[in-house]
Design a protein around this motif. Sequence first.
Motif, mmCIF file in Angstrom:
data_model
loop_
_atom_site.group_PDB
_atom_site.id
_atom_site.type_symbol
_atom_site.label_atom_id
_atom_site.label_comp_id
_atom_site.label_asym_id
_atom_site.label_seq_id
_atom_site.Cartn_x
_atom_site.Cartn_y
_atom_site.Cartn_z
ATOM 1 N N CYS A 46 0.830 -1.214 0.000
ATOM 2 C CA CYS A 46 0.000 0.000 0.000
ATOM 3 C C CYS A 46 0.863 1.261 0.000
ATOM 4 O O CYS A 46 0.356 2.368 0.282
ATOM 5 N N TRP A 52 1.750 7.755 4.131
ATOM 6 C CA TRP A 52 1.112 8.495 5.236
ATOM 7 C C TRP A 52 2.000 9.624 5.766
ATOM 8 O O TRP A 52 1.571 10.404 6.616
ATOM 9 N N TRP A 58 -4.635 8.994 9.120
ATOM 10 C CA TRP A 58 -4.609 7.966 8.087
ATOM 11 C C TRP A 58 -5.536 6.845 8.524
ATOM 12 O O TRP A 58 -5.654 6.573 9.723
ATOM 13 N N ALA A 161 -11.401 4.936 3.750
ATOM 14 C CA ALA A 161 -10.075 4.339 3.976
ATOM 15 C C ALA A 161 -9.056 4.931 3.016
ATOM 16 O O ALA A 161 -9.366 5.232 1.861
ATOM 17 N N ASP A 162 -7.827 5.072 3.528
ATOM 18 C CA ASP A 162 -6.719 5.524 2.677
ATOM 19 C C ASP A 162 -5.936 4.332 2.132
ATOM 20 O O ASP A 162 -5.289 4.438 1.101
ATOM 21 N N SER A 163 -5.947 3.211 2.858
ATOM 22 C CA SER A 163 -5.266 1.986 2.416
ATOM 23 C C SER A 163 -6.158 0.808 2.772
ATOM 24 O O SER A 163 -6.885 0.873 3.771
ATOM 25 N N VAL A 164 -6.068 -0.255 1.974
ATOM 26 C CA VAL A 164 -6.879 -1.448 2.258
ATOM 27 C C VAL A 164 -5.998 -2.699 2.197
ATOM 28 O O VAL A 164 -5.273 -2.897 1.216
ATOM 29 N N CYS A 190 -13.862 3.455 -0.036
ATOM 30 C CA CYS A 190 -12.615 3.984 -0.611
ATOM 31 C C CYS A 190 -12.834 5.360 -1.236
ATOM 32 O O CYS A 190 -13.918 5.676 -1.700
ATOM 33 N N ARG A 191 -11.762 6.130 -1.282
ATOM 34 C CA ARG A 191 -11.751 7.391 -2.025
ATOM 35 C C ARG A 191 -10.907 7.161 -3.275
ATOM 36 O O ARG A 191 -10.143 6.186 -3.332
ATOM 37 N N THR A 194 -7.263 5.523 -3.055
ATOM 38 C CA THR A 194 -7.023 4.544 -1.982
ATOM 39 C C THR A 194 -6.255 3.361 -2.558
ATOM 40 O O THR A 194 -6.631 2.817 -3.599
ATOM 41 N N ARG A 195 -5.171 2.967 -1.877
ATOM 42 C CA ARG A 195 -4.378 1.835 -2.380
ATOM 43 C C ARG A 195 -4.794 0.557 -1.679
ATOM 44 O O ARG A 195 -5.179 0.557 -0.514
ATOM 45 N N ARG A 241 -19.342 8.145 -2.025
ATOM 46 C CA ARG A 241 -18.620 7.795 -0.811
ATOM 47 C C ARG A 241 -19.559 7.590 0.354
ATOM 48 O O ARG A 241 -20.642 8.167 0.401
#
Length: 643
Positions: A46, A52, A58, A161-164, A190-191, A194-195, A241
Motif C-alpha cells: 500500500c 502516510w 490515516w 479508507a486511505d489503504s486497504v 474507498c476514495r 485509496t491503495r 462515498r
Amino acid sequence: MGAVSAMGELIEWLPDGTPYGPRYGDRYRSELGGLAQSREVFLHGCGLPAAWAGQPQWCILETGFGLGLNFLVTWQAWKADPQRPRMLHVVATEAHPASAADVLRAASSHPELIPLAEQLQAQLWGLLPGLHRLVFEDGQLLLTLCIGDSAAVLRGQRLLADSVYLDGFSPAKNPGMWDMDAFKAVARCCRRGTRIASWTVARVVLDGLAQCGFVVQKTPGLPPKRDNLQGVFNPRWEPRRASDATSAWPALRALPGRCVVVGAGLAGAATAASLARRGWRVCVLDAHAAPAGGASGLPAGLLVPHVSPDDSLLSRLSRCGVRATLQQAQALLRPGLDWQASGVLERRLDGSSGLPADWPVAGNDWSHMASPLQIQGMPSMGPDMSTTPACWHQRAGWVKPARLVSALLAQPGIQWRGGIQITRLQRDTGNGSWQVFGSRGEIVEQADLVVLAAGHASALLAQCRLPLQAIRGQVSWGLQTADSTGGGAGFPAFPVNGHGSFLPGVPTEEGPMWLTGAGFARDRDDNRIEAQDQLDNLERLKTLLPTVAAHLAADFNNGLVRAWAGVRCAAPDRLPLVGPVDTAQQAGLWLNTAMGSRGLSFAVLCAELLAARLHNEPLPLDRRMAQALSAERFSGLGRSSTP
Ligand SMILES: Cc1cc2nc3c(=O)[nH]c(=O)nc-3n(C[C@H](O)[C@H](O)[C@H](O)COP(=O)(O)OP(=O)(O)OC[C@H]3O[C@@H](n4cnc5c(N)ncnc54)[C@H](O)[C@@H]3O)c2cc1C
Ligand SMILES: C[S@@+](CC[C@H](N)C(=O)[O-])C[C@H]1O[C@@H](n2cnc3c(N)ncnc32)[C@H](O)[C@@H]1O
C-alpha cells in the motif's frame, strides 16, 4: 497439531508454529513467516509508510483481522516513523475472533512485537458481534474491530479508507471474503486514490476488484511466491462515498484550530481531551469556580452496561460507552481511589433475566446471570434473594466523576477557566469564527469551533429549540462504620443496582463511604437538598437490599446521612445529542450533551464521536447508532425566536 484455544475461534498450531484455522482448512499466514508477508504484501503493497508521511490522519481498512499480525506490524511501523500521522485508524473486520491468548501466542515468535501484542491482548475481551473501539498510544492509534461478516459489517460503517489490506483465507477455501458483495462493500469505503494490497492474485479477485473500480496489477512476490496484488481505487465513474450517504454528514475533515468548550463536566472535559489529542487548542469555560460543578460533581457513580432481551440500541450503545470510559479510567485514574472495576450486581426484581436469550455464555465477559453461590455469598440480599434472578456485570464498577473530569482537563493542549458564566455566542460573519460573551457583555474568548456541553443550558446558548429536559436527583451517603454496616457482615463487596443503586466502600479522606440513590424529579433544575428525597432513597434501598437498609435506618433517622443533589440533562428519547447544531447557518457550533443518567457510560464515547465526525474519521459506533445520537434527529431543530 498442537494445543487448541479454550475460547474464541478454534486455532491449531502446526509443528512449524504456524497457526491454522480448521474452519476453513487454511493457514493464517504463509509458511515463509508472517512478519515478512505482512510488511511486504500489505504495508509496502500500500506504499506505506511513505504514503502516510506528513498526513494529519490515516485510515487503514483490513478485511480478516485474524491474529492481528498485520495490525501489529503496521503499529510498529507507525511508531517508528518520525513522519507518522498524528492519528492512525485501523478498521478491521473479523467473523470469528480468536482468543486473546492465541493472538499473543501468534506474536510470540516475533520478540519485537510482543510488547505491542500484550497491549492488544489486554483489550481483546467482550467481542460480541458489532463494533468495538480499542485504544492505544494515548488515543492516537485507534483499532475499530467490526465483528461479523465482512461485507455486512462494512455496509453498516461510515468510513473513508486511505489503504486497504485484503487478507481472507484463500479464495478457494473462503469464497465469502472474495465475492462481489465483499468487494463492493470495500469499494464503498474507498476514495479515489485509496491503495489496496493482497497476497492472492486469483482470477476471481483480479476481476472482481476491477469491476468495482480498482486498477489492479500483479507485483513480484517474496520467493518462492511468484506474485502479489497491488491496486488503486480509480473508477471510471464518480464514487459515491460513504460520507455522502446522508447530506447531514458532510465530509468535513476539519483542520485543528482554536476551540471553546462551554461546560466543564464529563461531556465538556471528554470533548476537550478528544479534540486536544487531535491537535486542537482547547479552552474549557464554566460558570462554576471549579470543574465538575454540575451533575458531574456526583460523589461516585456507576459505570455499568444496560441489558435488554432484544439487545436494544441503548444496550449496544452502553457497552461501547462502558468500554470507552474503562479505557480512559485505566489510563488516567488511580484504581481503588478514583474508580474501581469491581463488577456490578443487577437485581432483576421483575423476575426476568434481561439478557438476550441467544447470548453466548463462553467468552462473553460482559454480563451473565449471577450464580446462586455469588448471590448466597451476600447476606445483605436477604433470605429471599436466591429466588430473585440477578445479573452480574463483569466489566463494570464505580467511578468518581469529578476525578475523571480533572484528569481529562489536565491533558496537554487544554486550558481551563472557571467562574465565567457564558451568556451568548455570536458568529463573526467576516472570518467565520465564534465570539463567546460573558455576563457583563464582554468577549471572553474567540474560536473557530464552539462545543456546547453545558447540560440543559446548551439549548439556550445554541438559540435552538432543543427538547432538553432537566431532571433533578439526590443521592444519600454516609461513612461506613462498624455500626452502620452491622459489623461489616451485612454489606455487599460490590455495587448493586436494579431499583436505585447502592455503592459500598468508596474511599474518601474521612474513610470509606456508602452511597445510595436516586430519584428523578422531571423539569426541576435546582440542587437543594430535600429531606423527602432522603426518605425516598431509604425506601428504595429497603427493596433493593433489605438488610443493608435495616442497618442504615437508624443513621437516616438520626440525621447522620449526608446528601448530594444534581441536575441531569436528558433528551426525550434518553439518548445523548452529539453533532453540529445547524450545518447551514451555524458552522462551527457543535453540541455534546443530554447524557441523562449515564454520563459515565456516554461522555467519553460521545466526545470521540464528535471528534470523529468533525475530522471525517471512522466512527466509534456503527452508522445507525451514530445517527441515533445526532443533534439533527429532532425535527424543528433550528433557531428559536429567543434572542
Ligand atoms: C443523583 C444523580 C445520580 C447519578 N448517577 C449516575 C450514575 O450512577 N452513573 C452515571 O453514569 N451517571 C449518573 N448520573 C448522571 C451524570 O451525573 C450526568 O450524566 C453527567 O454528569 C452529565 O455530565 P455533563 O458534562 O453533560 O453535565 P454537567 O456535569 O452538568 O456539566 C455541565 C456544566 O456546564 C456548566 N454550564 C452550564 N451553563 C453554563 C453557562 N451558561 N456558562 C458556563 N458554564 C455553564 C455547568 O456549570 C456545568 O459544570 C447521575 C446524576 C445525578 C443527578
Ligand atoms: C488469513 S486470516 C487473517 C490473518 C490476519 N490478517 C492477521 O494478520 O493475523 C483470514 C481471516 O478472515 C476471517 N474471515 C473469514 N471469512 C470471513 C468473513 N466472511 N468476514 C470476516 N472475516 C472472515 C477468518 O476468521 C480469519 O481470521
